[in-house]
Design an enzyme around this catalytic site. Structure first.
Site, PDB file in Angstrom:
ATOM      1  N   LYS A 186       0.871  -1.179   0.000  1.00 43.85           N
ATOM      2  CA  LYS A 186       0.000   0.000   0.000  1.00 43.85           C
ATOM      3  C   LYS A 186       0.903   1.222   0.000  1.00 43.85           C
ATOM      4  O   LYS A 186       1.718   1.409   0.911  1.00 43.85           O
ATOM      5  CB  LYS A 186      -0.921  -0.011   1.225  1.00 43.85           C
ATOM      6  CG  LYS A 186      -1.920   1.140   1.242  1.00 43.85           C
ATOM      7  CD  LYS A 186      -2.920   1.021   2.382  1.00 43.85           C
ATOM      8  CE  LYS A 186      -3.938   2.158   2.341  1.00 43.85           C
ATOM      9  NZ  LYS A 186      -4.967   2.045   3.413  1.00 43.85           N
ATOM     10  N   GLU A 307      27.159  -3.149   4.427  1.00 45.19           N
ATOM     11  CA  GLU A 307      27.861  -2.300   5.413  1.00 45.19           C
ATOM     12  C   GLU A 307      27.923  -2.992   6.771  1.00 45.19           C
ATOM     13  O   GLU A 307      28.742  -2.670   7.615  1.00 45.19           O
ATOM     14  CB  GLU A 307      27.124  -0.958   5.566  1.00 45.19           C
ATOM     15  CG  GLU A 307      27.327  -0.001   4.419  1.00 45.19           C
ATOM     16  CD  GLU A 307      26.716   1.351   4.739  1.00 45.19           C
ATOM     17  OE1 GLU A 307      25.686   1.667   4.109  1.00 45.19           O
ATOM     18  OE2 GLU A 307      27.231   2.050   5.621  1.00 45.19           O
TER      19      GLU A 307
END
Ligand code: DGL
Length: 350
Positions: A186, A307
């Site tokens: 949504k 990372e």
């Protein structure tokens, strides 16, 4: 009577005994939402979800009976912001019973749009059938000008009777589009065109009561899923922590103190944590609380060992799943294993 006439009469009698072409059998399970909502005035946006029952929804779309032999039942009648584990478990068990024990050809579930994507994904992992399971809702209440619920419900039944929708997993049917459970999201708070299919786009569309399929999902689902909730009466507790600059570690600490089984981080960028939150996450993982890194970014994967050294900390990267979908998969994964590498494999497959 000559032989020809006898044969003609006998043939007519035989044809009369043949069954009329039976329409597909579709069961509609209503759970509430705006599709069952009532607005105070037809022009106003003020309304209450979950007010109208299944029979009223069906009465509003008599054309559905041209498509299929449709019957309905009301499981709950709630705004989907109140959707919960108990309803999910009841819904999954009921869908499996309808499809595998009661010989229906498909199921349509009417549902609020706020958490439709989460329910769709939960069912995608727990329904044990290749028959169509289609969720439908609406962005406007049932008595609003331009109510979108009746068309969405009609289209959902059209999809549920379509052989082309078999084997695709659970789908959402909104605004003439078909969206698969893994990628549906949504994206807009009030627009009827709110649902999108992520980077891979929509699965297909409905036009004039016909389903047109454009692509098929490439992830495991339904009959290929290892997750089985048939004997479960509760689910593991998994929370989501939102990431932001200078984030407080308190929400993460609260989940740890409440002995949650898993925590998903809606991290910044590629699933990164603010340092204070990171430190709590490392300790939580060591205590046996599975950490899953996801991202608050609307698109793009959360990559493994980018990372963050996931292998070192035994964190799981959510890959293509956003935080709310990652939570669903982690809940079900924790019903099978607490091994981070096994869980990471589930995120690669589902
Ligand atoms: N209360 C929200 C829900 O039930 C309304 C949104 C809607 O259904 O469109 O999800």
């Amino acid at each position: 009577m000559n032989t020809f006439k006898k044969i003609a009469l006998l043939t007519a009698a035989l044809i009369a005994t043949l069954p009329l072409s039976a329409k597909p059998k579709i069961r509609i399970i209503a759970t509430g939402g705006t599709i069952a909502g009532i607005s105070t005035t037809s022009a106003s946006s003020a309304y209450t979800a979950g007010q109208v029952g299944i029979q009223t929804l069906l009465d509003a779309v008599p054309q559905i009976l041209d498509l299929a032999d449709v019957t309905g039942e009301q499981l709950v009648n709630i705004g989907s912001q109140d959707m919960n584990d108990e309803v999910w478990l009841k819904l999954a068990k009921r869908v499996n019973q309808i499809l595998n024990e009661e010989d229906y050809d498909g199921v349509v579930i009417t549902h609020g749009t706020d958490t439709m994507e989460e329910t769709a994904y939960f069912l995608n992992l727990t329904v044990k059938s290749d028959k169509p399971v289609i969720l439908a809702g609406s962005m406007r209440p049932s008595n609003a000008i331009g109510a979108d619920g009746p068309a969405n419900l009609y289209n959902a039944v059209a999809a549920a009777i379509s052989p082309a929708c078999k084997g695709l997993g659970v789908l959402c049917c909104m605004n003439n589009q078909l969206l698969d459970a893994k990628t549906v999201i949504k994206t807009h708070t009030i627009d009827c065109d709110t649902f999108e299919g992520g980077p891979s786009g929509i699965i297909g569309y409905i036009f004039n009561g016909q389903a047109h399929i454009l692509q098929t999902p490439n992830n495991k689902h339904t009959e290929d899923s290892v997750f089985d909730v048939s004997h479960l009466d509760k689910l593991p507790k998994v929370g989501i922590v939102y990431g932001y600059a200078n984030a407080s570690p308190l929400p993460m600490k609260a989940f740890v103190d409440a002995h949650f089984d898993g925590i998903v981080l809606a991290g910044v960028g590629d699933g990164n944590f603010y340092k204070d939150v990171f430190d709590v996450a490392v300790k939580a993982q060591k205590q046996g609380i599975q950490i899953v890194r996801s991202s608050r970014c609307p698109t793009g994967p959360t990559c493994l060992n980018s990372e963050v050294d996931d292998s070192k900390h035994h964190f799981v990267a959510s890959l293509d799943l956003n935080p709310q979908k990652a939570r669903v998969l982690l809940m079900l994964a924790l019903t099978k294993t607490h091994d981070w590498e096994e869980i990471q494999k589930f995120f690669m497959e589902y």
